[in-house]
Design a protein around this motif. Structure first.
Motif, PDB file in Angstrom:
ATOM      1  N   LEU A   1      53.659  22.070  39.779  1.00  0.00           N
ATOM      2  CA  LEU A   1      53.930  23.253  40.146  1.00  0.00           C
ATOM      3  C   LEU A   1      52.951  23.735  40.971  1.00  0.00           C
ATOM      4  N   PRO A   2      53.320  24.290  42.323  1.00  0.00           N
ATOM      5  CA  PRO A   2      52.024  24.904  43.078  1.00  0.00           C
ATOM      6  C   PRO A   2      51.306  26.075  42.576  1.00  0.00           C
ATOM      7  N   TRP A   3      50.300  26.361  42.896  1.00  0.00           N
ATOM      8  CA  TRP A   3      49.526  27.475  42.126  1.00  0.00           C
ATOM      9  C   TRP A   3      49.576  28.751  42.719  1.00  0.00           C
ATOM     10  N   LYS A   4      49.613  28.950  44.140  1.00  0.00           N
ATOM     11  CA  LYS A   4      49.753  29.979  44.688  1.00  0.00           C
ATOM     12  C   LYS A   4      50.866  30.940  44.309  1.00  0.00           C
ATOM     13  N   PRO A   5      52.305  30.524  44.284  1.00  0.00           N
ATOM     14  CA  PRO A   5      53.276  31.190  43.974  1.00  0.00           C
ATOM     15  C   PRO A   5      53.202  31.682  42.304  1.00  0.00           C
ATOM     16  N   PHE A   6      52.354  30.958  41.632  1.00  0.00           N
ATOM     17  CA  PHE A   6      52.181  31.331  40.034  1.00  0.00           C
ATOM     18  C   PHE A   6      51.492  32.783  40.112  1.00  0.00           C
ATOM     19  N   PHE A   7      50.317  32.671  41.306  1.00  0.00           N
ATOM     20  CA  PHE A   7      49.290  34.050  41.420  1.00  0.00           C
ATOM     21  C   PHE A   7      50.245  35.048  41.827  1.00  0.00           C
ATOM     22  N   LYS A   8      51.092  34.785  42.850  1.00  0.00           N
ATOM     23  CA  LYS A   8      52.005  35.806  43.407  1.00  0.00           C
ATOM     24  C   LYS A   8      52.893  36.514  42.307  1.00  0.00           C
ATOM     25  N   SER A   9      53.276  35.815  41.187  1.00  0.00           N
ATOM     26  CA  SER A   9      54.234  36.212  40.299  1.00  0.00           C
ATOM     27  C   SER A   9      53.726  36.995  39.171  1.00  0.00           C
ATOM     28  N   TRP A  10      52.168  36.969  39.099  1.00  0.00           N
ATOM     29  CA  TRP A  10      51.678  37.243  38.111  1.00  0.00           C
ATOM     30  C   TRP A  10      51.705  39.137  37.876  1.00  0.00           C
ATOM     31  N   LYS A  11      51.915  39.530  36.905  1.00  0.00           N
ATOM     32  CA  LYS A  11      52.412  40.882  36.736  1.00  0.00           C
ATOM     33  C   LYS A  11      51.129  41.834  36.553  1.00  0.00           C
ATOM     34  N   GLY A  12      49.867  41.287  36.040  1.00  0.00           N
ATOM     35  CA  GLY A  12      48.796  42.164  35.716  1.00  0.00           C
ATOM     36  C   GLY A  12      47.701  41.839  36.774  1.00  0.00           C
ATOM     37  N   LYS A  13      46.649  42.071  36.297  1.00  0.00           N
ATOM     38  CA  LYS A  13      45.200  41.990  36.946  1.00  0.00           C
ATOM     39  C   LYS A  13      44.964  40.405  37.176  1.00  0.00           C
ATOM     40  N   ILE A  14      44.317  39.931  38.355  1.00  0.00           N
ATOM     41  CA  ILE A  14      43.614  38.558  38.493  1.00  0.00           C
ATOM     42  C   ILE A  14      42.297  38.728  38.953  1.00  0.00           C
ATOM     43  N   PHE A  15      41.376  38.162  38.206  1.00  0.00           N
ATOM     44  CA  PHE A  15      40.041  38.114  38.478  1.00  0.00           C
ATOM     45  C   PHE A  15      39.413  36.709  39.009  1.00  0.00           C
ATOM     46  N   VAL A  16      39.138  36.304  39.889  1.00  0.00           N
ATOM     47  CA  VAL A  16      38.700  34.974  40.433  1.00  0.00           C
ATOM     48  C   VAL A  16      37.297  34.908  40.163  1.00  0.00           C
ATOM     49  N   LEU A  17      36.460  33.909  39.456  1.00  0.00           N
ATOM     50  CA  LEU A  17      35.315  33.846  39.251  1.00  0.00           C
ATOM     51  C   LEU A  17      34.577  33.172  40.223  1.00  0.00           C
ATOM     52  N   ASP A  18      33.628  33.695  40.935  1.00  0.00           N
ATOM     53  CA  ASP A  18      33.085  33.008  42.087  1.00  0.00           C
ATOM     54  C   ASP A  18      31.532  33.607  42.266  1.00  0.00           C
ATOM     55  N   ARG A  19      30.731  32.915  42.387  1.00  0.00           N
ATOM     56  CA  ARG A  19      29.148  33.443  42.613  1.00  0.00           C
ATOM     57  C   ARG A  19      29.065  34.406  43.679  1.00  0.00           C
ATOM     58  N   GLU A  20      30.165  34.270  44.928  1.00  0.00           N
ATOM     59  CA  GLU A  20      29.958  35.098  45.981  1.00  0.00           C
ATOM     60  C   GLU A  20      30.824  36.537  45.597  1.00  0.00           C
ATOM     61  N   GLY A  21      31.393  36.429  44.575  1.00  0.00           N
ATOM     62  CA  GLY A  21      32.369  37.520  44.280  1.00  0.00           C
ATOM     63  C   GLY A  21      31.523  39.032  43.910  1.00  0.00           C
ATOM     64  N   GLU A  22      32.326  39.961  43.655  1.00  0.00           N
ATOM     65  CA  GLU A  22      31.704  41.334  43.081  1.00  0.00           C
ATOM     66  C   GLU A  22      30.594  41.136  41.733  1.00  0.00           C
ATOM     67  N   ASP A  23      29.325  41.581  41.856  1.00  0.00           N
ATOM     68  CA  ASP A  23      28.514  41.396  40.694  1.00  0.00           C
ATOM     69  C   ASP A  23      28.604  43.230  39.866  1.00  0.00           C
ATOM     70  N   SER A  24      29.707  43.071  39.258  1.00  0.00           N
ATOM     71  CA  SER A  24      29.998  44.604  38.876  1.00  0.00           C
ATOM     72  C   SER A  24      30.507  44.462  37.071  1.00  0.00           C
ATOM     73  N   PRO A  25      29.486  44.804  36.623  1.00  0.00           N
ATOM     74  CA  PRO A  25      29.794  44.851  34.918  1.00  0.00           C
ATOM     75  C   PRO A  25      31.102  45.517  34.512  1.00  0.00           C
ATOM     76  N   SER A  26      31.144  46.725  35.374  1.00  0.00           N
ATOM     77  CA  SER A  26      32.512  47.555  34.879  1.00  0.00           C
ATOM     78  C   SER A  26      33.684  46.812  35.036  1.00  0.00           C
ATOM     79  N   ILE A  27      33.863  45.745  35.832  1.00  0.00           N
ATOM     80  CA  ILE A  27      34.895  45.138  36.106  1.00  0.00           C
ATOM     81  C   ILE A  27      35.266  44.184  34.672  1.00  0.00           C
ATOM     82  N   PHE A  28      34.281  43.738  34.045  1.00  0.00           N
ATOM     83  CA  PHE A  28      34.445  42.951  32.703  1.00  0.00           C
ATOM     84  C   PHE A  28      35.004  43.929  31.744  1.00  0.00           C
ATOM     85  N   LEU A  29      34.195  45.185  31.721  1.00  0.00           N
ATOM     86  CA  LEU A  29      34.611  46.238  30.474  1.00  0.00           C
ATOM     87  C   LEU A  29      35.888  46.556  30.815  1.00  0.00           C
ATOM     88  N   GLU A  30      36.345  46.848  32.185  1.00  0.00           N
ATOM     89  CA  GLU A  30      38.049  47.078  32.249  1.00  0.00           C
ATOM     90  C   GLU A  30      38.925  46.164  32.042  1.00  0.00           C
TER      91      GLU A  30
END
Length: 240
Positions: free
Chosen positions: A152-181
């Motif tokens: 199965l392709p992965w991008k359509p899976f992401f598009k169909s996801w009904k909740g929140k998606i967080f991609v872990l990457d060292r260049e991403g947002e450094d915000s503790p509140s995201i993990f609390l949320e």
């Protein structure tokens, strides 16, 4: 391992189970238990229990279910996605998923070079056993749902996801509140771990266009299993 894993369907009508496999060996040689000793048992989907040894021999152990025990762990209600890793890494990810009791684990081949890993026993006949080792380690009784998306392709899976998606990457947002949320929200939260070589520019563009947030665990490069362990520990600490 601290716990013996037994499935509900293995028990007979008298709440007895006879073990002749590696669980018998573990009780006899590792835990060094004898007749009338008690062992801690985790039953997936049910809970934690105390069992007593009714008989033990060179070839088998018979256990009787006695009492329920308080749950030793409150599972993490998150979903996890992995770009299909090397089998040795996959073993560790499955073990951690079982240990912390995440809701579900998804393996997708996000890169063509990854697809050869599907032939490994880790992603076929041995997969469940690596989840089970996590349950035996911590006493968690939630067995994660596992999806091996071999074609199965992965991008359509992401598009169909009904909740929140967080991609872990060292260049991403450094915000503790995201993990609390992610712990407090009632939405279905999916944490995504990409290939160790990093996401391609077109993948990052896809995340931006899809409104998917990239978050950071810190500005250092971590192997997937270490990043996953760090995330689980962080979320478990926040929750408790």
């Amino acid at each position: 391992m601290n716990w013996v894993l037994i499935y509900e369907e293995e028990l007979n009508s008298n709440h007895l189970v006879q073990l002749t496999d590696e669980r018998h060996t573990h009780i006899r040689t590792i835990l060094k238990k004898d007749k009338e000793d008690k062992v801690q048992v985790v039953i997936p989907g049910s809970g934690n229990y105390l069992f007593q040894i009714q008989s033990i021999s060179d070839s088998s152990t018979t256990l009787e279910k006695l009492d329920s025990l308080p749950d030793v762990l409150s599972p993490l209600s998150i979903h996890t996605f992995f770009s299909l890793p090397r089998p040795q890494t996959g073993k560790k990810l499955l073990h951690l998923s079982g240990a912390y009791g995440v809701n579900s684990v998804y393996f997708y081949a996000t890169e063509s070079k990854n697809k050869e890993y599907w032939t490994s026993p880790v992603y076929s006949k041995d997969t469940l056993s690596y989840l089970e080792t996590g349950l035996c380690q911590t006493g968690n009784h939630r067995l994660p749902n596992l999806t091996l998306a071999k074609s199965l392709p992965w991008k359509p899976f992401f598009k169909s996801w009904k909740g929140k998606i967080f991609v872990l990457d060292r260049e991403g947002e450094d915000s503790p509140s995201i993990f609390l949320e992610s712990i407090k929200t009632e939405e279905e939260v999916l944490f995504v771990f990409g290939p160790e070589s990093g996401w391609k520019p077109e993948d990052i563009l896809f995340f931006k266009e899809s409104g998917i947030t990239m978050v950071s665990l810190g500005k250092i490069n971590l192997r997937t299993e270490f990043a996953y362990s760090a995330l689980l520990h962080l979320l478990f600490s926040i929750k408790n």
